[in-house]
Enzyme design. Structure first.
Site, mmCIF file in Angstrom:
data_model
loop_
_atom_site.group_PDB
_atom_site.id
_atom_site.type_symbol
_atom_site.label_atom_id
_atom_site.label_comp_id
_atom_site.label_asym_id
_atom_site.label_seq_id
_atom_site.Cartn_x
_atom_site.Cartn_y
_atom_site.Cartn_z
ATOM 1 N N TYR A 38 -23.543 -61.067 -97.629
ATOM 2 C CA TYR A 38 -22.687 -59.884 -97.183
ATOM 3 C C TYR A 38 -21.362 -59.903 -97.210
ATOM 4 C CZ TYR A 38 -23.465 -55.950 -93.890
ATOM 5 O OH TYR A 38 -23.732 -54.745 -93.289
ATOM 6 N N VAL A 40 -19.184 -58.180 -100.351
ATOM 7 C CA VAL A 40 -18.567 -56.714 -100.941
ATOM 8 C C VAL A 40 -19.912 -55.984 -101.318
ATOM 9 C CG1 VAL A 40 -17.112 -55.284 -102.258
ATOM 10 C CG2 VAL A 40 -16.659 -57.866 -101.579
ATOM 11 N N ASP A 100 -20.923 -64.849 -107.457
ATOM 12 C CA ASP A 100 -21.592 -65.813 -108.696
ATOM 13 C C ASP A 100 -21.543 -67.179 -108.500
ATOM 14 O OD1 ASP A 100 -22.171 -63.132 -110.000
ATOM 15 O OD2 ASP A 100 -20.008 -62.912 -110.237
ATOM 16 N N GLY A 102 -21.218 -69.019 -105.763
ATOM 17 C CA GLY A 102 -21.937 -69.305 -104.359
ATOM 18 C C GLY A 102 -23.510 -69.112 -104.750
ATOM 19 N N GLN A 103 -23.996 -68.479 -105.775
ATOM 20 C CA GLN A 103 -25.308 -68.312 -106.258
ATOM 21 C C GLN A 103 -25.651 -69.594 -106.962
ATOM 22 O OE1 GLN A 103 -26.051 -64.912 -108.931
ATOM 23 N NE2 GLN A 103 -25.075 -63.525 -107.343
ATOM 24 N N HIS A 124 -25.367 -58.516 -111.318
ATOM 25 C CA HIS A 124 -24.466 -59.168 -112.493
ATOM 26 C C HIS A 124 -25.674 -59.962 -113.566
ATOM 27 C CE1 HIS A 124 -21.065 -59.812 -114.163
ATOM 28 N NE2 HIS A 124 -20.336 -60.589 -113.626
ATOM 29 N N GLU A 244 7.150 -43.542 -111.427
ATOM 30 C CA GLU A 244 6.849 -43.186 -112.553
ATOM 31 C C GLU A 244 5.780 -44.121 -113.386
ATOM 32 O OE1 GLU A 244 7.108 -40.313 -115.009
ATOM 33 O OE2 GLU A 244 8.902 -40.137 -113.593
ATOM 34 N N GLU A 248 2.523 -41.942 -109.574
ATOM 35 C CA GLU A 248 1.878 -40.704 -110.367
ATOM 36 C C GLU A 248 0.693 -40.519 -110.849
ATOM 37 O OE1 GLU A 248 4.963 -38.265 -112.729
ATOM 38 O OE2 GLU A 248 3.399 -37.534 -113.735
ATOM 39 N N SER A 270 3.495 -31.027 -119.189
ATOM 40 C CA SER A 270 4.317 -30.139 -120.234
ATOM 41 C C SER A 270 4.187 -30.377 -121.737
ATOM 42 C CB SER A 270 5.854 -30.604 -120.009
ATOM 43 O OG SER A 270 5.925 -31.835 -120.403
HETATM 44 N N1 NAD Z 1 -17.536 -56.941 -105.666
HETATM 45 C C1 NAD Z 1 -18.041 -56.066 -105.978
HETATM 46 O O1 NAD Z 1 -18.068 -54.852 -105.694
HETATM 47 C C2 NAD Z 1 -19.160 -56.206 -107.221
HETATM 48 C C3 NAD Z 1 -19.539 -55.111 -108.159
HETATM 49 C C4 NAD Z 1 -20.525 -55.128 -108.813
HETATM 50 C C5 NAD Z 1 -21.360 -56.342 -108.991
HETATM 51 N N2 NAD Z 1 -20.721 -57.523 -108.131
HETATM 52 C C6 NAD Z 1 -21.627 -58.668 -108.213
HETATM 53 O O2 NAD Z 1 -22.537 -58.961 -107.018
HETATM 54 C C7 NAD Z 1 -22.588 -60.015 -106.567
HETATM 55 C C8 NAD Z 1 -22.130 -60.235 -105.321
HETATM 56 O O3 NAD Z 1 -20.686 -60.132 -105.466
HETATM 57 P P1 NAD Z 1 -19.577 -59.806 -104.189
HETATM 58 O O4 NAD Z 1 -18.374 -59.611 -104.618
HETATM 59 O O5 NAD Z 1 -19.927 -58.947 -103.041
HETATM 60 O O6 NAD Z 1 -19.604 -61.324 -103.558
HETATM 61 P P2 NAD Z 1 -18.530 -62.136 -102.711
HETATM 62 O O7 NAD Z 1 -17.481 -62.843 -103.161
HETATM 63 O O8 NAD Z 1 -18.070 -60.738 -101.618
HETATM 64 O O9 NAD Z 1 -19.630 -62.879 -101.884
HETATM 65 C C9 NAD Z 1 -20.814 -62.476 -101.020
HETATM 66 C C10 NAD Z 1 -21.434 -63.340 -99.912
HETATM 67 O O10 NAD Z 1 -21.577 -64.709 -100.496
HETATM 68 C C11 NAD Z 1 -21.229 -65.851 -99.771
HETATM 69 N N3 NAD Z 1 -21.167 -66.883 -100.175
HETATM 70 C C12 NAD Z 1 -20.532 -67.455 -101.196
HETATM 71 N N4 NAD Z 1 -20.767 -68.753 -101.667
HETATM 72 C C13 NAD Z 1 -21.613 -68.988 -100.714
HETATM 73 C C14 NAD Z 1 -22.352 -70.618 -100.759
HETATM 74 N N5 NAD Z 1 -22.170 -71.348 -101.416
HETATM 75 N N6 NAD Z 1 -23.331 -70.456 -99.867
HETATM 76 C C15 NAD Z 1 -23.652 -69.386 -98.855
HETATM 77 N N7 NAD Z 1 -22.777 -68.022 -99.041
HETATM 78 C C16 NAD Z 1 -22.028 -68.369 -100.008
HETATM 79 C C17 NAD Z 1 -19.943 -65.262 -98.928
HETATM 80 O O11 NAD Z 1 -19.677 -65.746 -97.680
HETATM 81 C C18 NAD Z 1 -20.206 -63.673 -98.910
HETATM 82 O O12 NAD Z 1 -20.911 -63.248 -97.759
HETATM 83 C C19 NAD Z 1 -22.014 -60.929 -107.701
HETATM 84 O O13 NAD Z 1 -23.121 -60.984 -108.811
HETATM 85 C C20 NAD Z 1 -21.009 -59.966 -108.243
HETATM 86 O O14 NAD Z 1 -20.717 -60.399 -109.782
HETATM 87 C C21 NAD Z 1 -19.960 -57.373 -107.225
HETATM 88 MG MG MG Z 2 -17.650 -58.175 -112.345
#
Ligand code: NAD
Ligand code: MG
Ligand code: XAI
Ligand code: MG
Length: 347
Positions: A38, A40, A100, A102-103, A124, A244, A248, A270
């Site tokens: 949870y 971004v 990524d 954390g995954q 991703h 600038e 803008e 312009s």
């Molecule tokens: N940030 C974006 O707007 C955005 C846009 C498009 C795609 N993505 C992709 O979406 C996925 C999520 O990205 P994000 O930016 O929302 O992630 P983030 O960096 O905000 O992290 C998401 C959550 O992961 C948790 N976390 C991180 N490491 C952990 C761990 N070891 N164990 C348990 N929880 C852990 C964090 O506490 C957080 O709640 C990624 O694959 C990213 O590349 C992100």
């Molecule tokens: Mg990216």
């Protein structure tokens, strides 16, 4: 699917017209969508799916800031908010939205919950494409799908609330159930996408890493910094240099580009400006083309992924990252920006 002509190239895309929300709800009516993470994207996608009438739960570590954020957003512990393992067990679609890095860490914990017929969803192509570095190798009997919104999760939510949407790419890496396509498109529509275009996991991650390091984030800051320095070193005030260079662009010119393209923005400036821009843009292209080619090669070789994984695994990385962001924030250019923002009419 609709066939659209993109500058002379025909592409099959999915729009909300041919795949309306009703159809998406029908496809996913028996599914429990478990959003793991949870940060971004998690909140943006989860809240949009919930508001669009899907069955959504959140998996998050208790006693964390993000757990509290989920509660503040209306998710109820024990009903729609659970520990990661419990959510993964309940979910039929697992949206893997941890960072990524954390995954990679959580993968051994998550994998046993990916039982036959479930879907594993990414935003991703990172984890799957760079599997030699991530060790993320899903079981063969689950669908592996991707919807990647082309923008921040914050914008995904804001645009949804404004009745608009961010475009997203979608991809299928593995279709174990024969339902991967309807599942991924329904999810893409459900998270609040504008239109959906097809890709594969490798193309998604190669283009995404290039875009964010390049014109979307890295290159734009580099060009801003260079022009600001040129103006300042030639005796222009911070106010003049910032207006600038940045203000803008964001307040006046980019909204015009967004509305009707670059030539239209030029046409609303312009003839002097048009002449100069038309004379100079190719020089900037030629100067930066080698840097973009170097960047793409670094992405394709897995070097950008390796750097991101290695740095993220250092215990003090967050601290160092915050220090770098602070340095940017405290630079004269962005401090001038803060002052300029405060002076905007209506603030
Ligand atoms: N940030 C974006 O707007 C955005 C846009 C498009 C795609 N993505 C992709 O979406 C996925 C999520 O990205 P994000 O930016 O929302 O992630 P983030 O960096 O905000 O992290 C998401 C959550 O992961 C948790 N976390 C991180 N490491 C952990 C761990 N070891 N164990 C348990 N929880 C852990 C964090 O506490 C957080 O709640 C990624 O694959 C990213 O590349 C992100
Ligand atoms: Mg990216
Ligand atoms: C929002 C971005 C830059 O498009 C995304 O790719 C990310 O990694 O956060
Ligand atoms: Mg992106």
């Amino acid at each position: 699917m609709a066939t659209i002509n993109f500058g002379g190239v025909l592409e099959e895309v999915v729009t909300r017209e041919e795949f309306p929300m009703e159809k998406a709800r029908e496809v996913l009516k028996n599914e429990t969508i478990a959003i793991i993470g949870y940060g971004v994207q998690g909140p943006g996608q989860a809240l949009n799916l919930k508001d669009n009438g899907f069955n959504v739960i959140i998996g998050q570590r208790k006693n964390s800031k993000t757990w509290d954020k989920a509660v503040a957003d209306g998710w109820v512990p024990g009903e729609t908010l659970f520990e990661i393992e419990e959510a993964a067990q309940k979910g039929t679609i697992i949206q893997y939205l941890l960072s990524d890095a954390g995954q990679i860490t959580l993968w051994p914990t998550l994998k046993p919950f990916l039982t036959k017929g479930k879907a594993l969803y990414f935003s991703h192509g990172f984890g799957i494409t760079y599997k030699d570095q991530t060790n993320i190798i899903p079981p063969a009997d689950v669908d592996v799908i991707l919807v990647a919104p082309k923008g921040s999760g914050t914008s995904l939510r804001r645009l949804f609330l404004a009745g608009q949407g961010l475009n997203s790419s979608y991809a299928i890496f593995q279709d174990a159930t024969g339902r991967a396509k309807e599942r991924v498109i329904a999810l893409g529509i459900g998270v609040g996408s504008g239109y959906l275009f097809e890709t594969d996991f490798k193309k998604e991650v190669f283009s995404d890493l290039t875009g964010e390091r390049g014109s979307l984030m890295g290159a734009i800051q580099g060009i801003f910094a260079a022009q600001y320095q040129t103006l300042r070193s030639n005796g222009h005030s911070p106010s003049e240099a910032f207006n600038e260079t940045v203000e803008e662009l964001t307040q006046s010119l980019m909204p015009l580009v967004a509305e009707n393209g670059m030539d239209w923005m030029y046409a609303n400036c312009s003839t002097t400006a048009q002449r100069g821009a038309l004379d100079w843009w190719k020089k900037f292209k030629d100067a930066t083309q080698p840097v973009f080619d170097e960047l793409y090669a670094s992405v394709a070789a897995g070097k950008e992924a390796a750097r991101s994984i290695n740095l993220n695994s250092q215990a003090d990385y967050r601290e160092k990252l915050n220090a770098e962001l602070e340095e940017l924030r405290n630079s004269e250019m962005w401090q001038a920006g803060a002052a300029v923002r405060k002076l905007r009419p209506g603030k």
